[in-house]
Design a protein around this motif. Sequence first.
Motif, PDB file in Angstrom:
ATOM      1  N   LEU A 183       0.827  -1.211   0.000  1.00 52.14           N
ATOM      2  CA  LEU A 183       0.000   0.000   0.000  1.00 52.14           C
ATOM      3  C   LEU A 183       0.863   1.263   0.000  1.00 52.14           C
ATOM      4  O   LEU A 183       0.569   2.228  -0.710  1.00 52.14           O
ATOM      5  N   GLN A 184       1.932   1.256   0.778  1.00 49.00           N
ATOM      6  CA  GLN A 184       2.824   2.413   0.811  1.00 49.00           C
ATOM      7  C   GLN A 184       3.510   2.613  -0.536  1.00 49.00           C
ATOM      8  O   GLN A 184       3.648   3.751  -1.008  1.00 49.00           O
ATOM      9  N   ASP A 185       3.928   1.532  -1.167  1.00 41.51           N
ATOM     10  CA  ASP A 185       4.548   1.630  -2.495  1.00 41.51           C
ATOM     11  C   ASP A 185       3.566   2.191  -3.517  1.00 41.51           C
ATOM     12  O   ASP A 185       3.922   3.052  -4.336  1.00 41.51           O
ATOM     13  N   ALA A 186       2.330   1.730  -3.467  1.00 44.92           N
ATOM     14  CA  ALA A 186       1.308   2.226  -4.392  1.00 44.92           C
ATOM     15  C   ALA A 186       1.043   3.710  -4.154  1.00 44.92           C
ATOM     16  O   ALA A 186       0.879   4.485  -5.106  1.00 44.92           O
ATOM     17  N   GLN A 187       1.016   4.126  -2.904  1.00 39.52           N
ATOM     18  CA  GLN A 187       0.801   5.535  -2.588  1.00 39.52           C
ATOM     19  C   GLN A 187       1.963   6.378  -3.116  1.00 39.52           C
ATOM     20  O   GLN A 187       1.744   7.423  -3.734  1.00 39.52           O
ATOM     21  N   ARG A 188       3.192   5.932  -2.878  1.00 38.41           N
ATOM     22  CA  ARG A 188       4.363   6.666  -3.372  1.00 38.41           C
ATOM     23  C   ARG A 188       4.342   6.784  -4.892  1.00 38.41           C
ATOM     24  O   ARG A 188       4.644   7.839  -5.456  1.00 38.41           O
TER      25      ARG A 188
ATOM     26  N   GLY B 125       1.718   6.680  -6.896  1.00 39.04           N
ATOM     27  CA  GLY B 125       0.664   7.619  -7.287  1.00 39.04           C
ATOM     28  C   GLY B 125       1.051   9.064  -7.041  1.00 39.04           C
ATOM     29  O   GLY B 125       0.806   9.946  -7.865  1.00 39.04           O
ATOM     30  N   GLU B 126       1.700   9.317  -5.914  1.00 37.45           N
ATOM     31  CA  GLU B 126       2.141  10.675  -5.605  1.00 37.45           C
ATOM     32  C   GLU B 126       3.200  11.140  -6.595  1.00 37.45           C
ATOM     33  O   GLU B 126       3.181  12.286  -7.042  1.00 37.45           O
ATOM     34  N   SER B 127       4.115  10.263  -6.934  1.00 40.22           N
ATOM     35  CA  SER B 127       5.165  10.614  -7.901  1.00 40.22           C
ATOM     36  C   SER B 127       4.567  10.933  -9.271  1.00 40.22           C
ATOM     37  O   SER B 127       4.958  11.909  -9.912  1.00 40.22           O
ATOM     38  N   GLU B 128       3.629  10.114  -9.701  1.00 43.40           N
ATOM     39  CA  GLU B 128       2.984  10.363 -10.990  1.00 43.40           C
ATOM     40  C   GLU B 128       2.237  11.686 -10.972  1.00 43.40           C
ATOM     41  O   GLU B 128       2.254  12.429 -11.951  1.00 43.40           O
TER      42      GLU B 128
END
Length: 62
Positions: A22-27, A29-32
């Motif tokens: 979940l943290q990887d997915a959030q990072r 998405g934020e980067s994109e």
Amino acid sequence: MVDYKKMYFALFNAVTTAINQLQDAQRKGESEYIEAQDISLTILPTSTDDETKTTKKPQATE
């Protein structure tokens, strides 16, 4: 006899893996979002802003 220690560690490892995913997915998405060229931000009023504009203060009665 049930091996609760083994069960606990299996659950702990699964929860840790899920949190990391979940943290990887959030990072990601934020980067994109940050790298996007067409960023337009809109400031929305908060619920407290809406309430103060629409709520009337009671008037003192004598």
